[in-house]
Design an enzyme around this catalytic site. Structure first.
Site, PDB file in Angstrom:
ATOM      1  N   ARG A   1       0.860  -1.186   0.000  1.00  0.00           N
ATOM      2  CA  ARG A   1       0.000   0.000   0.000  1.00  0.00           C
ATOM      3  C   ARG A   1       0.890   1.227   0.000  1.00  0.00           C
ATOM      4  NH1 ARG A   1      -2.374  -0.829   6.219  1.00  0.00           N
ATOM      5  NH2 ARG A   1      -0.336  -1.258   7.102  1.00  0.00           N
TER       6      ARG A   1
ATOM      7  N   CYS B   1       3.126   8.753  -4.806  1.00  0.00           N
ATOM      8  CA  CYS B   1       3.878   9.975  -4.533  1.00  0.00           C
ATOM      9  C   CYS B   1       2.873  11.038  -4.130  1.00  0.00           C
ATOM     10  CB  CYS B   1       4.631  10.396  -5.784  1.00  0.00           C
ATOM     11  SG  CYS B   1       5.092  12.133  -5.731  1.00  0.00           S
TER      12      CYS B   1
ATOM     13  N   ASN C   1      -4.700   6.636   5.836  1.00  0.00           N
ATOM     14  CA  ASN C   1      -4.375   5.720   6.927  1.00  0.00           C
ATOM     15  C   ASN C   1      -2.896   5.855   7.260  1.00  0.00           C
ATOM     16  OD1 ASN C   1      -5.512   3.276   8.520  1.00  0.00           O
ATOM     17  ND2 ASN C   1      -3.512   2.584   7.800  1.00  0.00           N
ATOM     18  N   GLU C   2      -2.601   6.146   8.514  1.00  0.00           N
ATOM     19  CA  GLU C   2      -1.211   6.249   8.974  1.00  0.00           C
ATOM     20  C   GLU C   2      -0.343   7.007   7.968  1.00  0.00           C
ATOM     21  OE1 GLU C   2       0.016   2.213   9.914  1.00  0.00           O
ATOM     22  OE2 GLU C   2      -0.694   2.446  11.950  1.00  0.00           O
TER      23      GLU C   2
ATOM     24  N   CYS D   1       9.522  10.321  -0.995  1.00  0.00           N
ATOM     25  CA  CYS D   1       9.681  10.010  -2.385  1.00  0.00           C
ATOM     26  C   CYS D   1      10.655  11.020  -2.985  1.00  0.00           C
ATOM     27  CB  CYS D   1       8.296  10.094  -3.041  1.00  0.00           C
ATOM     28  SG  CYS D   1       8.298  10.077  -4.837  1.00  0.00           S
TER      29      CYS D   1
ATOM     30  N   CYS E   1      11.082  11.582  -6.382  1.00  0.00           N
ATOM     31  CA  CYS E   1      10.798  11.686  -7.818  1.00  0.00           C
ATOM     32  C   CYS E   1      10.938  13.137  -8.302  1.00  0.00           C
ATOM     33  CB  CYS E   1       9.397  11.163  -8.103  1.00  0.00           C
ATOM     34  SG  CYS E   1       8.106  12.313  -7.618  1.00  0.00           S
TER      35      CYS E   1
ATOM     36  N   CYS F   1       8.489  15.547  -6.655  1.00  0.00           N
ATOM     37  CA  CYS F   1       8.877  15.928  -5.292  1.00  0.00           C
ATOM     38  C   CYS F   1      10.065  16.897  -5.321  1.00  0.00           C
ATOM     39  CB  CYS F   1       9.189  14.688  -4.456  1.00  0.00           C
ATOM     40  SG  CYS F   1       7.673  13.788  -4.019  1.00  0.00           S
TER      41      CYS F   1
ATOM     42  N   GLU G   1      -6.904   2.018  16.509  1.00  0.00           N
ATOM     43  CA  GLU G   1      -6.530   0.614  16.356  1.00  0.00           C
ATOM     44  C   GLU G   1      -5.849   0.195  17.653  1.00  0.00           C
ATOM     45  OE1 GLU G   1      -4.167   0.005  12.824  1.00  0.00           O
ATOM     46  OE2 GLU G   1      -5.498   1.239  11.598  1.00  0.00           O
TER      47      GLU G   1
ATOM     48  N   TRP H   1       3.051 -10.267  10.333  1.00  0.00           N
ATOM     49  CA  TRP H   1       2.977 -10.330   8.875  1.00  0.00           C
ATOM     50  C   TRP H   1       3.606 -11.666   8.475  1.00  0.00           C
ATOM     51  CZ3 TRP H   1       3.941  -5.025   5.976  1.00  0.00           C
ATOM     52  CH2 TRP H   1       2.893  -4.138   6.296  1.00  0.00           C
TER      53      TRP H   1
ATOM     54  N   GLN I   1      -2.754 -11.786   7.108  1.00  0.00           N
ATOM     55  CA  GLN I   1      -3.434 -13.030   7.500  1.00  0.00           C
ATOM     56  C   GLN I   1      -3.174 -13.402   8.956  1.00  0.00           C
ATOM     57  OE1 GLN I   1      -1.462 -15.192   4.376  1.00  0.00           O
ATOM     58  NE2 GLN I   1      -3.376 -16.126   3.733  1.00  0.00           N
TER      59      GLN I   1
HETATM   60  C1  GLA Z   1      -1.508  -0.387  10.977  1.00  0.00           C
HETATM   61  C2  GLA Z   1      -2.562  -0.076   9.960  1.00  0.00           C
HETATM   62  C3  GLA Z   1      -3.586  -1.152   9.806  1.00  0.00           C
HETATM   63  C4  GLA Z   1      -2.938  -2.485   9.827  1.00  0.00           C
HETATM   64  C5  GLA Z   1      -2.145  -2.659  11.078  1.00  0.00           C
HETATM   65  C6  GLA Z   1      -1.474  -3.997  11.131  1.00  0.00           C
HETATM   66  O1  GLA Z   1      -1.717   0.095  12.220  1.00  0.00           O
HETATM   67  O2  GLA Z   1      -3.200   1.141  10.170  1.00  0.00           O
HETATM   68  O3  GLA Z   1      -4.227  -0.961   8.568  1.00  0.00           O
HETATM   69  O4  GLA Z   1      -2.120  -2.611   8.715  1.00  0.00           O
HETATM   70  O5  GLA Z   1      -1.141  -1.699  11.104  1.00  0.00           O
HETATM   71  O6  GLA Z   1      -0.363  -4.090  10.270  1.00  0.00           O
HETATM   72 ZN    ZN Z   2       7.381  11.995  -5.445  1.00  0.00          ZN
END
Ligand code: GLA
Ligand code: ZN
Length: 669
Positions: A104, A108, A142-143, A152, A154, A157, A304, A312, A353
């Protein structure tokens, strides 16, 4: 508002399972789910062809069980068709290599084509869910910054970096001046010559590197702003938040928070990789939570919270009975208003998983489900009473991304690390059961009895004036090694260290010694009798007192007997100076001395190792959380005025028993 939730991925499960999940959630007391943050490909399978029907249905299913929804914008996972159309969106890493699709954040953040895709998508999603009675808010992306740590570099950037420098400095001459480019013939005659810091035959200019880190942080803030502007315009009445990662430092979290209603954090105490602690020490978890509260100086959410073994390719140990409950209490104790567990059910496919949810792969509720249910049942009635009065901390520690970045560029000693250094102070305070606020140096900290200002390496005249004023007004300030070395452009200032604050601390720093291949020790001598020497590491400032009183001295080598820690009365306050990274026993003595002098009382008397005491100022009194992080039971004497609300296992009068990983919650009205 509901206070407990789960991260839910309905798209991973057959629709026939959704009502079963929702019912089990409600039975556990869950009133919130976060959804959608990785499902762009399902919501827009081809450009402009939106499909939100499945998500409407999933929301309807949980809504039937009175569960509210936070939607994530899925911009951390641009679908394959976007990358196929605009491959220039792929990021370039620090070796110049283009990173491919998969995983994920394969993007950029300055790329205009990518931003156009985001505008189209986020607007459509926002318009679809605006005013939805069960959608209470949004999580952006997300994060942010995660996976972008070495990205990046490139062309886009590079252009953005040059434009950023132009805005910051105005002219190329000013950049040359600020960076000291006369060194090694690095003078630029136009912005077009300024590089991004790809590897060179040897090191880059430290001022360029610091500005690059600032630029990368600002880019992330700007990238988030793009979607916040859309969400604010389209969705009045729904909040906007983002999920942070504690001590992560690619982004200045104070800046990222400016556009958010409140911030969230992801807390994973167990880790599964060799380079990390298998279990984060409780004081580190506490410090992270205190920083999260300090970001906006108000309560936050856990978006979370660990719900099972993490993993992982490799897998962490399993949370012991009681630990999920313990970590939930700890989050609430430090100011979390909601705890959302990651994830509801362990996925059958994909990278995660083995990142376990509350439910195992089988979907059958087990030990973790029962523990989460118990925890939610206990805390739900109390949550509305906790208020937002903070911890009532009388001690603040200043936290600064600029200082951290400057030490990343030049750690001085191989093992030196900004957070580790801060943690030497925080740990001593935590073990002494003294609440601490972690705040930005831009905040008004004048009301605290004690301010610890570690590693003020970069200084501005304003900051110096603020620190001076704080002490003059009666504050107790701790300054440390490497104070006042540089200005904000990362150039060394040509003064005798620590610079203008020398009279406040009552000393000068005439030499310093990096402890590489040499040894040193400190002896605390301010008590009734001098302590045994304790080895110190990494760095020593060698100081000459000019009024300051030594509290500890070095015991070896040519500067044996000179002060390692000093105290200086300045106007109505006291300024301390610590010239080295203090080892634990000396640090405990130092903090005890500072707290006693400033009149700061601990929450509880000494308690067994591993027991944490944290206070939250509630609506009807102080709530004291007693948390046993140890795997053995602990006994604890309580003040007579504390009434236990949760955890009433008394072994004798006023003596409470905490089970292994056990908790108690008391009110002191
Ligand atoms: C992070 C992410 C989640 C998930 C967890 C576990 O905190 O925000 O989407 O990927 O890690 O890896
Ligand atoms: Zn870039």
């Amino acid at each position: 508002m509901a206070h407990f939730g789960v991260d839910y991925y309905p798209e991973h499960w057959p629709q026939s399972r959704w009502p079963i999940d929702a019912r089990m959630m409600r039975e556990a007391g869950i009133g919130l789910v976060r959804m959608g943050e990785f499902s762009w490909a399902k919501m827009e399978p081809a450009e402009g062809k939106f499909d939100f029907a499945w998500l409407d249905e999933a929301i309807a299913v949980v809504a039937k069980e009175e569960i509210q929804v936070v939607l994530g914008t899925p911009t951390a996972t641009p679908p394959a068709w976007i990358i196929e159309r605009n491959p220039e969106i792929l990021p370039v890493d620090h070796t110049g290599m283009v990173r491919g699709f998969g995983g994920r954040h394969h993007d950029c953040q300055s790329n205009e084509a990518y931003r156009a895709h985001i505008r189209r998508f986020v607007r459509a999603m926002a318009r679809h869910f605006r005013g939805h009675p069960h959608v209470i808010g949004w999580q952006t992306d997300n994060e942010l910054g995660n996976s972008h740590r070495t990205l990046c570099f490139c062309d886009s950037c590079k252009q953005a970096f040059r434009a950023w420098l132009k805005r910051r400095y105005g002219s190329i001459e000013a950049v040359n001046e600020a960076w000291g480019t006369v060194f090694w013939s690095q003078t630029y005659s136009s912005f077009a010559q300024i590089p991004v810091p790809l590897p060179t035959p040897n090191s880059h200019n430290p001022s360029l590197l610091l500005d690059w880190k600032r630029f990368c942080s600002d880019l992330i803030v700007d990238f988030q702003k793009l979607q916040i502007d859309i969400l604010r315009a389209e969705c009045p009445g729904q909040f906007i938040t983002h999920n942070y990662m504690g001590f992560f430092e690619k982004t200045n979290y104070f800046h990222l928070a400016r556009d958010l209603d409140f911030i969230c954090h992801n807390q994973y105490p167990l880790h599964f990789r060799k380079d990390r602690d298998p279990v984060a020490p409780p004081e580190r978890l506490a410090a992270i939570l205190d920083l999260m509260r300090g970001i906006k100086r108000k309560p936050f959410w856990i978006m979370e919270e660990q719900a099972g073994p993490t993993g992982w390719e490799t897998v962490s140990s399993t949370p012991r009975p009681g630990q999920l409950r313990l970590w939930t209490y700890q989050a609430v104790a430090h100011g979390s208003d909601a705890v959302v567990y990651f994830r509801w059910r362990t996925c059958l496919f994909g990278t995660e998983q083995f990142w376990h949810g509350i439910l195992p792969h089988s979907g059958q509720p087990g030990r973790r489900y029962a523990e989460v249910k118990q925890t939610i049942g206990e805390l739900t009635p109390l949550m509305p009473r906790l208020g937002d009065g903070g911890q009532g901390a009388e001690v603040a520690m200043l936290f600064s991304y600029d200082q951290e970045w400057a030490f990343q560029v030049q750690p001085h000693h191989f093992d030196f690390d900004y957070i580790t250094h801060l943690m030497t102070y925080y740990t001593a305070l935590h073990k002494a059961h003294v609440p601490v606020d972690l705040v930005s140096d831009a905040e008004d900290f004048s009301a605290y009895k004690v301010v610890i200002a570690p590693l003020m390496f970069l200084m501005t005249p304003d900051l110096e004036a603020k620190l001076r004023q704080y002490v003059a007004g009666g504050g107790h300030l701790v300054l440390t090694m490497r104070t006042g070395v540089k200005d904000w452009t990362n150039q060394v200032v040509p003064h005798v260290l620590p610079g203008p604050l020398a009279d406040v601390v009552g000393l000068t720093v005439d030499e310093y010694d990096c402890l590489w291949g040499v040894s040193q020790a400190v002896r605390w001598q301010a008590g009734e009798r001098a302590a045994d020497p304790e080895p110190c590491a990494k760095w020593c400032d060698i100081v000459t007192p000019a009024g300051a009183r030594p509290l500890a001295v070095y015991t070896m080598d040519y500067y044996q007997g000179t002060p390692a820690i000093t105290a200086n009365a300045y106007e109505r306050g006291v300024a301390y100076y610590a010239g080295t990274e203090l080892p634990p026993r000396t640090m405990r003595a130092f903090m005890a001395h500072v707290l006693a002098t400033a009149g700061v009382e601990p929450l509880i008397a000494p308690a067994p190792e591993g027991v944490e005491a944290t206070r939250r100022r509630g609506k009807d009194g102080d709530y004291i959380f007693l948390l046993n992080h140890a795997r053995t039971a602990a006994e604890l004497a309580l003040p007579a005025s504390w009434k236990p609300l949760i955890g009433r296992e008394f072994v004798r009068e006023h003596v409470l028993q905490l089970a292994p990983y056990g908790v108690a919650l008391c009110i002191s009205a």
